[in-house]
Design a protein around this motif. Structure first.
Motif, PDB file in Angstrom:
ATOM      1  N   TRP A 157      23.791   2.118  55.301  1.00 21.90           N
ATOM      2  CA  TRP A 157      23.259   1.820  53.970  1.00 21.90           C
ATOM      3  C   TRP A 157      24.260   1.010  53.162  1.00 21.90           C
ATOM      4  N   LEU A 158      25.529   1.437  53.203  1.00 19.21           N
ATOM      5  CA  LEU A 158      26.573   0.723  52.469  1.00 19.21           C
ATOM      6  C   LEU A 158      26.852  -0.638  53.105  1.00 19.21           C
ATOM      7  N   ASP A 159      27.059  -0.631  54.442  1.00 19.22           N
ATOM      8  CA  ASP A 159      27.458  -1.855  55.136  1.00 19.22           C
ATOM      9  C   ASP A 159      26.397  -2.940  55.087  1.00 19.22           C
ATOM     10  N   TYR A 160      25.128  -2.534  55.287  1.00 22.45           N
ATOM     11  CA  TYR A 160      24.076  -3.538  55.468  1.00 22.45           C
ATOM     12  C   TYR A 160      23.037  -3.534  54.346  1.00 22.45           C
ATOM     13  N   ASP A 161      22.517  -2.360  53.975  1.00 21.75           N
ATOM     14  CA  ASP A 161      21.488  -2.334  52.937  1.00 21.75           C
ATOM     15  C   ASP A 161      22.041  -2.796  51.595  1.00 21.75           C
ATOM     16  N   LEU A 162      23.233  -2.329  51.253  1.00 23.60           N
ATOM     17  CA  LEU A 162      23.871  -2.779  50.018  1.00 23.60           C
ATOM     18  C   LEU A 162      24.660  -4.080  50.206  1.00 23.60           C
ATOM     19  N   GLY A 163      24.808  -4.490  51.454  1.00 17.81           N
ATOM     20  CA  GLY A 163      25.434  -5.783  51.739  1.00 17.81           C
ATOM     21  C   GLY A 163      26.933  -5.831  51.554  1.00 17.81           C
ATOM     22  N   PHE A 164      27.617  -4.680  51.752  1.00 14.53           N
ATOM     23  CA  PHE A 164      29.060  -4.672  51.536  1.00 14.53           C
ATOM     24  C   PHE A 164      29.800  -5.603  52.497  1.00 14.53           C
ATOM     25  N   GLY A 172      39.032   0.923  51.524  1.00 15.81           N
ATOM     26  CA  GLY A 172      38.218   2.074  51.907  1.00 15.81           C
ATOM     27  C   GLY A 172      36.885   1.997  51.192  1.00 15.81           C
ATOM     28  N   THR A 173      35.858   1.535  51.893  1.00 14.88           N
ATOM     29  CA  THR A 173      34.586   1.199  51.242  1.00 14.88           C
ATOM     30  C   THR A 173      33.876   2.404  50.640  1.00 14.88           C
ATOM     31  N   TRP A 174      34.214   3.616  51.100  1.00 11.28           N
ATOM     32  CA  TRP A 174      33.567   4.816  50.570  1.00 11.28           C
ATOM     33  C   TRP A 174      33.897   5.063  49.098  1.00 11.28           C
ATOM     34  N   ALA A 175      34.879   4.342  48.556  1.00 11.33           N
ATOM     35  CA  ALA A 175      35.209   4.486  47.139  1.00 11.33           C
ATOM     36  C   ALA A 175      34.045   4.061  46.247  1.00 11.33           C
ATOM     37  N   TYR A 176      33.047   3.428  46.824  1.00 15.30           N
ATOM     38  CA  TYR A 176      31.827   3.107  46.073  1.00 15.30           C
ATOM     39  C   TYR A 176      31.181   4.372  45.525  1.00 15.30           C
ATOM     40  N   TYR A 177      31.346   5.479  46.243  1.00 11.75           N
ATOM     41  CA  TYR A 177      30.696   6.727  45.851  1.00 11.75           C
ATOM     42  C   TYR A 177      31.496   7.508  44.809  1.00 11.75           C
ATOM     43  N   ARG A 178      32.675   7.037  44.436  1.00 11.84           N
ATOM     44  CA  ARG A 178      33.448   7.716  43.402  1.00 11.84           C
ATOM     45  C   ARG A 178      32.809   7.482  42.028  1.00 11.84           C
ATOM     46  N   THR A 179      33.134   8.366  41.108  1.00 12.36           N
ATOM     47  CA  THR A 179      32.497   8.304  39.801  1.00 12.36           C
ATOM     48  C   THR A 179      33.414   7.667  38.755  1.00 12.36           C
ATOM     49  N   GLY A 180      32.813   7.246  37.666  1.00 10.34           N
ATOM     50  CA  GLY A 180      33.563   6.720  36.535  1.00 10.34           C
ATOM     51  C   GLY A 180      34.427   5.531  36.905  1.00 10.34           C
ATOM     52  N   ASP A 181      35.666   5.541  36.408  1.00  2.00           N
ATOM     53  CA  ASP A 181      36.576   4.423  36.648  1.00  2.00           C
ATOM     54  C   ASP A 181      37.141   4.408  38.063  1.00  2.00           C
ATOM     55  N   GLY A 182      36.807   5.402  38.873  1.00  2.00           N
ATOM     56  CA  GLY A 182      37.226   5.401  40.272  1.00  2.00           C
ATOM     57  C   GLY A 182      36.293   4.645  41.183  1.00  2.00           C
ATOM     58  N   LYS A 183      35.093   4.321  40.706  1.00  2.00           N
ATOM     59  CA  LYS A 183      34.097   3.613  41.521  1.00  2.00           C
ATOM     60  C   LYS A 183      34.592   2.202  41.826  1.00  2.00           C
ATOM     61  N   PHE A 184      34.439   1.775  43.080  1.00  2.00           N
ATOM     62  CA  PHE A 184      35.042   0.515  43.514  1.00  2.00           C
ATOM     63  C   PHE A 184      34.096  -0.201  44.463  1.00  2.00           C
ATOM     64  N   ASP A 185      33.902  -1.495  44.232  1.00  2.00           N
ATOM     65  CA  ASP A 185      33.152  -2.309  45.195  1.00  2.00           C
ATOM     66  C   ASP A 185      33.763  -3.703  45.257  1.00  2.00           C
ATOM     67  N   ALA A 186      33.107  -4.598  45.947  1.00  2.00           N
ATOM     68  CA  ALA A 186      33.682  -5.923  46.193  1.00  2.00           C
ATOM     69  C   ALA A 186      33.981  -6.679  44.905  1.00  2.00           C
ATOM     70  N   SER A 187      33.237  -6.403  43.848  1.00  2.00           N
ATOM     71  CA  SER A 187      33.454  -7.107  42.586  1.00  2.00           C
ATOM     72  C   SER A 187      34.794  -6.750  41.948  1.00  2.00           C
ATOM     73  N   ASN A 188      35.400  -5.643  42.386  1.00  2.00           N
ATOM     74  CA  ASN A 188      36.702  -5.224  41.858  1.00  2.00           C
ATOM     75  C   ASN A 188      37.883  -5.837  42.601  1.00  2.00           C
ATOM     76  N   ILE A 189      37.605  -6.586  43.659  1.00  2.00           N
ATOM     77  CA  ILE A 189      38.667  -7.162  44.485  1.00  2.00           C
ATOM     78  C   ILE A 189      39.066  -8.534  43.957  1.00  2.00           C
ATOM     79  N   ASN A 190      40.374  -8.744  43.826  1.00  2.00           N
ATOM     80  CA  ASN A 190      40.910 -10.074  43.542  1.00  2.00           C
ATOM     81  C   ASN A 190      41.400 -10.643  44.875  1.00  2.00           C
ATOM     82  N   PRO A 191      40.602 -11.484  45.536  1.00  2.00           N
ATOM     83  CA  PRO A 191      40.954 -11.941  46.887  1.00  2.00           C
ATOM     84  C   PRO A 191      42.163 -12.861  46.927  1.00  2.00           C
TER      85      PRO A 191
END
Length: 370
Positions: free
Chosen positions: A74-81, A30-49
């Motif tokens: 903005w998330l999908d393309y501007d931030l390059g998710f 769920g890519t919207w987790a990028y907008y969570r704060t603190g230790d809940g914030k999540f992006d591609a760097s947190n994924i172990n593929p």
């Protein structure tokens, strides 16, 4: 099953060779987790593929013409998710990255209109091919919740099959995978899906074997009880879905309830509504496992439902832990299913605040590859 018997069952089952059809581990994100704060914030760097065979990038939507659109450009393309998600294949070349269209918040009405209109279906199929080809996706996961329900109509069952057939025809020459996420229980599935006629057109079917109880029921209940999962699997098998196309869903979150009376805290106790919102997820009635494991609530393993629950004051939550995930794995794979999916990466304890990182996903990997 009592807890002792459950443990013995696991030990006995470990002595058998399980026949995994494809060893699928499909990880929804769920890519919207990028907008969570603190230790809940999540992006591609947190994924172990390396812990997933498939990464399902969620969600895209559709417009009134039936074309697939970004829900957050903005998330999908501007931030390059999207490019970051596809780029994870450099770390795991066998990883398949799927674009997921739909989801609960997208509803059913637009999808019903699209599937029932030849020109809108053509728009959907064409836009799907464009989305996959331009961004390097390996396939599409269609998560229409749900045909013939939530504002849909009785023709949706047949139109859903037609849509899948047209998608497969367009995808096959390009080597794209087509998968679907479906309501697992008989109550939903019997209304929404012509199961036997869906099967030829999809690579695999993600059974959403969770959300069996929510606060709207007016009482506490289990998010993913083992017996309900067993019944769902058997329903799909009996209605024409081969085991090697069914993927078991595991929720990395819990359903929460506010008790009507804090002293009445057993399963089935009356509730006033959803529990308080979590620090990360900030949604009433819902807590990520990464929030639950940090709580110092009294936790009980329910022997009848093979699931834990926890409570503190008037707050009550049903969830899965590593042990209940093991039970689900062994029980479900005794049916020879194709694999497992999780909803979703960002609510597992991905930072390892309660121990190892990704404890639920790693439990799945451990059992799958033992």
């Amino acid at each position: 099953m009592g807890k002792l018997l459950a443990i013995l069952a696991v030990l006995c089952l470990k002595s058998f060779e399980f026949s995994y059809s494809t060893d699928i581990i499909n990880c929804y994100w769920g890519t919207w987790a990028y907008y969570r704060t603190g230790d809940g914030k999540f992006d591609a760097s947190n994924i172990n593929p390396r812990l997933c065979t498939h990464l399902s990038y969620s969600f895209f939507g559709i417009n009134d013409s039936g074309e697939i659109v970004s829900l957050d450009t903005w998330l999908d393309y501007d931030l390059g998710f999207i490019s970051k998600a596809v780029g994870l294949k450099r770390q795991n070349p066998s990883l398949k990255v799927l674009a997921v269209v739909g989801g609960w918040n997208q509803g059913s009405i637009k999808y019903s209109s699209m599937a029932g209109d030849k020109h809108k279906r053509q728009n959907f199929v064409k836009s799907a091919v464009n989305l996959l080809s331009k961004n390097g996706f390996d396939g599409l996961d269609l998560d229409w919740e749900y045909p013939s329900q939530r504002g849909g109509n009785s023709h949706d069952r047949a139109n859903f099959v037609t849509l899948l057939r047209e998608l497969k025809k367009a995808f096959d020459p390009r080597g794209y995978q087509l998968t679907i996420a479906v309501g697992a229980g008989e109550k939903i599935a019997s209304v929404s899906y012509d199961i036997a006629n869906i099967v030829p057109y999809v690579k695999f079917i993600n059974l959403m074997t969770y959300d069996f109880a929510t606060a709207s029921d007016g009482k506490t209940g289990f998010n993913s009880p083992l017996m309900a999962i067993e019944n769902s699997i058997i329903f799909w098998l009996n209605h024409g879905a081969p085991a090697n196309k069914l993927v078991l869903g595991v929720g990395t979150y819990g359903r929460t309830f506010q008790l009507s009376d804090a002293s009445q805290n057993k399963p089935g106790a009356r509730c006033l509504g959803g529990g308080s919102a979590g620090t990360y997820t900030r949604e009433s009635g819902f807590l990520g496992y990464n929030e639950i494991c940090l709580n110092k609530w009294k936790t009980i393993f329910d022997n009848k439902n093979d699931s834990p629950y926890a409570f503190s004051g008037d707050q009550w939550v049903s969830f899965d832990n590593e042990f209940s995930v093991e039970l689900k794995m062994y029980s479900a794979f005794s049916h020879g299913l194709a694999g497992v999916m999780i909803w979703s990466l960002e609510t597992d304890d991905f930072r390892g605040k309660c121990g190892q990182s990704y404890p639920l996903l790693k439990t799945i990997n451990k059992i799958m590859h033992k």
